[in-house]
Design an enzyme around this catalytic site. Structure first.
Site, PDB file in Angstrom:
ATOM      1  N   LYS A   1      12.630 -50.720  -9.299  1.00  0.00           N
ATOM      2  CA  LYS A   1      12.375 -49.558  -7.574  1.00  0.00           C
ATOM      3  C   LYS A   1      11.893 -50.373  -6.262  1.00  0.00           C
ATOM      4  O   LYS A   1      12.041 -49.866  -5.488  1.00  0.00           O
ATOM      5  CB  LYS A   1      11.129 -48.855  -8.322  1.00  0.00           C
ATOM      6  CG  LYS A   1      11.701 -48.021  -9.215  1.00  0.00           C
ATOM      7  CD  LYS A   1      10.456 -46.715  -9.515  1.00  0.00           C
ATOM      8  CE  LYS A   1      11.043 -45.137  -9.864  1.00  0.00           C
ATOM      9  NZ  LYS A   1      10.529 -44.464 -11.532  1.00  0.00           N
TER      10      LYS A   1
ATOM     11  N   LYS B   1      22.917 -44.714 -16.751  1.00  0.00           N
ATOM     12  CA  LYS B   1      22.626 -43.073 -17.323  1.00  0.00           C
ATOM     13  C   LYS B   1      22.816 -41.656 -16.387  1.00  0.00           C
ATOM     14  O   LYS B   1      23.216 -42.086 -14.994  1.00  0.00           O
ATOM     15  CB  LYS B   1      20.821 -43.395 -18.111  1.00  0.00           C
ATOM     16  CG  LYS B   1      20.426 -43.554 -16.401  1.00  0.00           C
ATOM     17  CD  LYS B   1      18.018 -43.718 -17.035  1.00  0.00           C
ATOM     18  CE  LYS B   1      17.652 -43.051 -15.890  1.00  0.00           C
ATOM     19  NZ  LYS B   1      16.391 -43.015 -15.901  1.00  0.00           N
TER      20      LYS B   1
ATOM     21  N   LYS C   1      18.350 -38.452 -11.490  1.00  0.00           N
ATOM     22  CA  LYS C   1      17.805 -38.205 -10.160  1.00  0.00           C
ATOM     23  C   LYS C   1      18.469 -39.114  -8.743  1.00  0.00           C
ATOM     24  O   LYS C   1      18.956 -38.646  -8.355  1.00  0.00           O
ATOM     25  CB  LYS C   1      16.526 -37.601  -9.772  1.00  0.00           C
ATOM     26  CG  LYS C   1      16.102 -36.556 -10.220  1.00  0.00           C
ATOM     27  CD  LYS C   1      14.685 -36.096 -10.680  1.00  0.00           C
ATOM     28  CE  LYS C   1      14.106 -35.783 -11.713  1.00  0.00           C
ATOM     29  NZ  LYS C   1      12.676 -36.436 -12.209  1.00  0.00           N
TER      30      LYS C   1
END
Ligand code: ADP
Ligand code: TRP
Length: 357
Positions: free
Chosen positions: A116, A222, A225
């Site tokens: 992130k 995977k 979102k």
């Protein structure tokens, strides 16, 4: 014989958008399955969602949406405590207290933080993946591309969610196992620093065997979102079929018993999650003898996914329309969640030396 106390199960999902199949198989389906047998606590992690600085309108809308999807998928407020994280202010206070025992080094080495933080800095393919290079990137970042401290302390907040309820079983997908490992470490550290036996060590809760990772339809990785490759529980049938039919494939097996490429293995993983074992076997046999038609495989997957998502999608809008019911559910949930949280927080404050004059 006195009734045995049920083990405490707790989990949450961040309110960052509609729930997708990864959330469903990695988390929500398990929540629903254990409701009758455990002391269950499920929440909407809106404080965690703040770490990626959402638009305030979206944050609230997404929290309502997830609540409605929880209920539509079968979570029952009479059986489970369903609450919104920010309705329990004790969590925020204990987050401050627990942070005093958490190292910035261990937080910086967390995989999810690295991902992130790099995203926040706009670094897509780091030339050097070492911890040293990463630290330099973070510290050297300009202030308009900062990595916020909330992102760094995300695992502290997640540990507090779990420890404040003294939960021992945490149903999550594979990507959250590192956070769970940190939670155990923080619990042990607190107990041993103060010489107490306050926190139990929570473990992952995967009654179906292996921790689940639902793949995306784009060939690798995977479903997530931020990956932009999701099948949402509320996708209407047309959209859903289109997404599945567009999934990446390869040219097909040329020789019997060929190894599978990643995109095809991913399609089989989806088939395994949603279809009957005999259907899976039928397609495996067709792959092995080279008679498989990927179009048929995708059609099967789309229809089997729809069988799971349609009843949920049909209930969501009715639930969303009932403001009063939603408000009642979270009020009840907050009351119950705060009771245990307040008790744990009082213990933590006392143990750490915050006492009344
Ligand atoms: P996302 O990764 O889409 O942002 P979250 O991080 O909010 O989703 O995940 C909420 C829950 O859903 C967690 O328990 C997580 O492990 C699970 N989960 C998310 N994506 C997947 C996936 N592709 N496969 C399995 N579980 C998943
Ligand atoms: N970090 C989790 C996720 O991204 C959400 C979460 C927050 C959570 N607090 C938790 C999950 C406590 C389980 C227990 O999916």
């Amino acid at each position: 014989m006195p009734e045995q106390k049920k083990e405490i199960v707790l989990s949450g999902i961040r309110s960052t958008g509609n729930l997708h199949l990864g959330n469903y198989y990695g988390a929500l389906r398990k929540f629903v399955a254990v409701q009758n047998d455990y002391d269950c606590n499920f929440f909407i992690a809106d404080l965690h969602a703040l770490t990626t600085n959402p638009n305030p309108e979206d944050l609230h809308k997404n929290a309502r949406q997830i609540l409605a999807e929880y209920l539509a998928a079968g979570l029952d407020p009479e059986k489970s405590t369903i609450f919104v994280q920010s309705d329990v202010p004790e969590i925020a206070e204990m987050y401050l207290l627990l942070n005093m025992h958490v190292g910035i080094g261990e937080l910086m080495r967390t995989t999810s933080f690295k991902d992130k933080a790099r995203k926040a800095l706009g670094i897509t393919a780091p030339a050097d993946d070492s911890d040293e290079a990463f630290e330099k990137e973070i510290i050297g970042a300009s202030t308009n591309k900062r990595v916020n401290a909330g992102l760094l302390t995300y695992p502290t907040l997640m540990a507090v969610d779990i420890l404040i309820q003294k939960a021992t079983k945490v149903p999550v997908g594979k990507d959250q196992l590192q956070h769970l490992e940190l939670t155990r470490r923080f619990a042990r550290r607190f107990n041993s620093f103060y010489g107490v036996d306050l926190f139990p060590e929570p473990t992952d809760f995967d009654f179906g065997g292996q921790p689940i990772k639902v793949p995306g339809l784009d060939g690798s990785g995977k479903m997530g979102k931020s990956e932009g490759n999701c099948i949402y529980l509320v996708d209407d049938p047309k959209v859903l079929r289109k997404k599945v039919m567009h999934a990446v494939t390869d040219e097909g097996p040329k020789e019997p018993d060929s190894p599978m490429s990643e995109p095809i293995a991913n399609l089989f993983s989806l088939l395994e999650l949603t279809s009957k074992p005999e259907v899976v076997q039928q397609f495996r046999d067709a792959y092995a003898d080279c008679s498989i038609r990927y179009g048929d495989l995708k059609k099967q997957i789309a229809e089997d996914i729809l069988a799971v998502t349609t009843p949920i999608r049909e209930r969501v809008n009715d639930i969303l329309a009932d403001e009063e019911y939603l408000a009642k559910v979270v009020r009840m949930g907050a009351e119950k969640a705060r009771e245990r949280a307040a008790k744990t927080l009082a213990e933590v404050r006392y143990i750490m030396g915050i006492r009344k004059f």
